[in-house]
Design a protein around this motif. Structure first.
Motif, PDB file in Angstrom:
ATOM      1  N   ASP A   1       0.829  -1.216   0.000  1.00 29.45           N
ATOM      2  CA  ASP A   1       0.000   0.000   0.000  1.00 29.45           C
ATOM      3  C   ASP A   1       0.860   1.262   0.000  1.00 29.45           C
ATOM      4  O   ASP A   1       0.480   2.287  -0.578  1.00 29.45           O
ATOM      5  N   PHE A   2       2.005   1.199   0.665  1.00 24.96           N
ATOM      6  CA  PHE A   2       2.927   2.342   0.690  1.00 24.96           C
ATOM      7  C   PHE A   2       3.401   2.641  -0.737  1.00 24.96           C
ATOM      8  O   PHE A   2       3.447   3.794  -1.168  1.00 24.96           O
ATOM      9  N   TRP A   3       3.736   1.598  -1.474  1.00 21.92           N
ATOM     10  CA  TRP A   3       4.192   1.741  -2.866  1.00 21.92           C
ATOM     11  C   TRP A   3       3.074   2.296  -3.749  1.00 21.92           C
ATOM     12  O   TRP A   3       3.301   3.176  -4.589  1.00 21.92           O
ATOM     13  N   ASN A   4       1.879   1.811  -3.553  1.00 22.15           N
ATOM     14  CA  ASN A   4       0.748   2.303  -4.354  1.00 22.15           C
ATOM     15  C   ASN A   4       0.505   3.795  -4.111  1.00 22.15           C
ATOM     16  O   ASN A   4       0.178   4.540  -5.044  1.00 22.15           O
ATOM     17  N   SER A   5       0.672   4.229  -2.863  1.00 24.87           N
ATOM     18  CA  SER A   5       0.501   5.652  -2.546  1.00 24.87           C
ATOM     19  C   SER A   5       1.592   6.491  -3.200  1.00 24.87           C
ATOM     20  O   SER A   5       1.336   7.581  -3.723  1.00 24.87           O
ATOM     21  N   ILE A   6       2.808   5.982  -3.162  1.00 27.92           N
ATOM     22  CA  ILE A   6       3.938   6.704  -3.771  1.00 27.92           C
ATOM     23  C   ILE A   6       3.732   6.847  -5.275  1.00 27.92           C
ATOM     24  O   ILE A   6       4.004   7.900  -5.868  1.00 27.92           O
ATOM     25  N   LYS A   7       3.239   5.801  -5.920  1.00 28.87           N
ATOM     26  CA  LYS A   7       3.056   5.839  -7.381  1.00 28.87           C
ATOM     27  C   LYS A   7       2.082   6.938  -7.793  1.00 28.87           C
ATOM     28  O   LYS A   7       2.233   7.547  -8.852  1.00 28.87           O
ATOM     29  N   VAL A   8       1.103   7.197  -6.946  1.00 29.68           N
ATOM     30  CA  VAL A   8       0.158   8.284  -7.240  1.00 29.68           C
ATOM     31  C   VAL A   8       0.862   9.634  -7.143  1.00 29.68           C
ATOM     32  O   VAL A   8       0.677  10.518  -7.984  1.00 29.68           O
TER      33      VAL A   8
END
Length: 680
Positions: free
Chosen positions: A578-585
């Motif tokens: 989830d941390f990675w998904n937030s960063i990608k945004v």
């Protein structure tokens, strides 16, 4: 081969000072980093972060505190605090007073963190320190902190044995504090750990108890004698209390804290100690000599174990010891017994190989780390072989050097000592050609590959955990070619460039997380089309990438701070997808320069494109080299144009494949140069 302590100390500190100079950091920071590498290699800690602060004039009213690094494992509730005692003169004694002063300063930092004073002091001047102290306070107040380990690191020499009992933290007897001292001699011994074992002699007849009954396997074996015995749990606890991790320094893993298996062991000791022998698999150990006596009843008894080491059963040993030290555990160790297998190794030359095999195949209560057992795999052996043969390009930023892959622990030192004495010209030349900044190991490979494949949440889980995820995938099945090795080192160069820019920006905490995530962002935003071969050829990352990388660093740091402000631990959250998904945004608008830096998508070549590539190949390699020199002398080429010409010259000389994009670009530079006065 023994390494003289004086020579090792001078060699070690020379490297520390060199790193401080080139990185623009303090000698104390680099000394801390250097010793932490050994501690991580020993699997004593997960992913420690440099975190320096010390009493200043403005904070003197709180008393003397200091910390150089910290680590925290949420899964085990273990907090590690590191303090460094840097001594100016080589071979200075690390006295008990210096050790105790260091521990007292670490304790003061811990207490001021819990009271919130550290956060107040550093909230504006150093937000990273404030954040660390806030995390410590939160875990303590939430009763999640189960153990505290103090590490004193020093380039001094501990000339007299120093020990301190593991005592509870303040009035809270549920939190046990442990103490470790890493002086320069202990670092040296760890460097040599792959070659020799610490000498530990266990005298059962006079020290621990009169005798340990055993049976001996009757089959003749030229390599080992095997014994089976029953050891009282309380005796094992007392032995470990004296020798600590030295007793299990040949074990393939260390104590893993209160994981499920260990909680089960502890539960049995508390509630049904008389059943411990039946429920537990026991320990496997090795010794260079087993002394026996025969009783009047004809039974055999062990009186002494020379050079004794537990190679499997570290979890059992440490859990028994913890129950022994914790008076409130309720465990009655006098009723618990442990199965002990002892392998007496007859052939000293085969000792290390036999110990490793016993550690691998002995019954285990938890899974052995893949990285401990993978050293002889085809993938890692091929990587080892290529790394020792592949030299960096002559015209690169790091010419005529080797990126040294340390497949086996202590491999570099053994190779260096084979060249001669540490200060011989041959040994110095060997080390110059294989600088410390260009050495890497199995867990480094896993971290780089997982991050590049856009799984930074796996890379951020620490060396061993990341390696296990890496080993389950298909990486280990691929052939290690020169191209693969070049690409791997290019990723390492990008990672190092990110780390440099991170430090230059004045940031301190969460470097491992930031570096992993930004490397993943570079891969994502360039669609893995970055010209890794060009980075290998130049041994540096294009300056044009600095600004977008800095932008990404700022985005990741800002996200980490938001996580922290929400009361969550970033080191834990960053290990989740989830941390990675937030960063990608958040990095959606970051742009990496495609022109010049990114390979063209491979398409089927037209006859005209093939003809152009062939025409470029027909031009003598000497002409391309001369063209690059002309461009530099006349300043009529950009750095990237010159690098392209250099890259092409090497490709032609080695008969490597040349892409149409590279051929077209270089041929265009060649024609323009001729129009502007270049003469072949």
């Amino acid at each position: 081969m023994e390494l003289d302590l004086q020579q090792f100390s001078e060699d070690f500190m020379s490297q520390v000072q060199y790193e401080a100079e080139i990185n623009g950091t303090s000698i104390e920071d680099e000394l801390t980093s250097a010793i932490l590498e050994y501690i991580k290699e020993d699997d004593m800690t997960n992913s420690p972060e440099l975190c320096f602060c010390e009493t200043s004039e403005s904070s003197a009213k709180y008393g003397k505190y200091k910390i150089n690094a910290f680590d925290y494992s949420e899964s085990t509730g273990c907090l590690d605090l590191f303090g460094t005692v840097y001594l100016d003169k080589s071979m200075t004694e690390l006295t008990a007073n210096r050790i105790e002063t260091c521990i007292n300063k670490l304790t003061k930092f811990l207490k001021l963190s819990i009271t919130g004073d550290i956060e107040k002091i550093y909230s504006e001047s150093d937000p990273d320190i404030a954040e660390v102290s806030r995390m410590i306070a939160s875990e303590y107040r939430g009763k999640k902190l189960e153990s505290i380990r103090y590490f004193v690191l020093s380039n001094g020499v501990l000339k007299q044995e120093y020990s301190i009992d593991d005592v509870p933290f303040g009035d809270d007897e549920s939190i046990i504090c442990e103490y470790y001292v890493w002086d320069i001699d202990y670092v040296r011994r760890k460097e040599l750990a792959g070659q020799q074992l610490s000498e530990i002699d266990i005298d059962f007849a006079n020290v621990y108890q009169p005798q340990i009954e055993c049976i001996k396997m009757q089959d003749e074996n030229p390599m080992v004698n095997s014994y089976l015995a029953i050891l009282p749990a309380i005796t094992l606890a007392k032995i470990y209390s004296q020798y600590k991790t030295k007793l299990i320094d040949q074990n393939v893993r260390n104590f893993l804290g209160k994981i499920k298996v260990n909680k089960g062991i502890e539960e049995t000791l508390k509630k049904r100690p008389e059943m411990f022998f039946s429920y537990n698999n026991g320990i496997s150990s090795t010794a260079s000599k087993v002394d026996l006596v025969e009783g009047e009843d004809g039974r055999k008894y062990i009186t002494n174990l020379r050079n004794w080491h537990i190679v499997n059963g570290g979890q059992t040993t440490c859990t028994i010891y913890n129950a022994y030290k914790n008076s409130k555990s309720g465990a009655d160790l006098t009723k618990a017994f442990v199965t002990m297998k002892v392998s007496e190794i007859k052939n000293a030359e085969s000792s290390q190989e036999i110990v490793s095999s016993i550690a691998e195949y002995a019954n285990s209560q938890t899974k052995i780390n893949d990285s401990d057992l993978s050293a002889n795999s085809k993938f890692l052996c091929e990587l080892d072989d290529v790394s020792k043969r592949e030299w960096t390009p002559v015209n690169s930023k790091k010419p005529n050097t080797i990126w040294y892959f340390e497949r086996l622990r202590g491999q570099f030192l053994v190779n260096k000592l084979n060249e001669g004495p540490a200060y011989s010209n041959k040994a110095k030349k060997f080390e110059r050609e294989r600088p410390k900044s260009q050495r890497f190991n199995k867990t480094d490979v896993a971290k780089l590959e997982m991050a590049w494949d856009e799984m930074p949440y796996e890379s951020s889980k620490g060396g061993e955990v990341c390696f296990r995820a890496f080993w389950k995938k298909d990486y280990k099945d691929q052939e290690v070619t020169k191209e693969y090795f070049h690409n791997l080192i290019a990723k390492k160069l990008i990672y190092d460039s990110i780390d440099r820019l991170f430090k230059e920006s004045g940031n301190k905490g969460y470097g491992n997380i930031v570096n992993n995530y930004v490397l993943a962002i570079v891969s994502l935003k360039t669609k893995k089309r970055l010209d890794l071969e060009q980075i290998w050829q130049s041994q540096e990352v294009q300056k044009e990438l600095d600004n977008p990388i800095k932008e990404c660093i700022d985005i990741v740091i800002e996200h980490i701070r938001q996580i922290s402000n929400d009361g969550r631990n970033p080191t834990v959250v960053a290990k989740n997808v989830d941390f990675w998904n937030s960063i990608k945004v958040k990095i959606a608008n970051v742009q990496f320069p495609e022109a010049q830096l990114v390979k063209e998508e491979e398409e089927e070549l037209t006859p005209e494109q093939i003809e152009l590539i062939n025409n470029v190949k027909k031009i003598d390699v000497g002409v391309w080299i001369k063209l690059a020199q002309w461009g530099k002398r006349t300043r009529s080429m950009s750095i990237m144009e010159k690098k392209r010409i250099d890259h092409l010259a090497v490709a032609i000389e080695r008969e490597n494949e040349i892409s149409y994009g590279a051929a077209e670009s270089c041929y265009r530079i060649y024609r323009l140069a001729k129009e502007n006065g270049f003469n072949e």
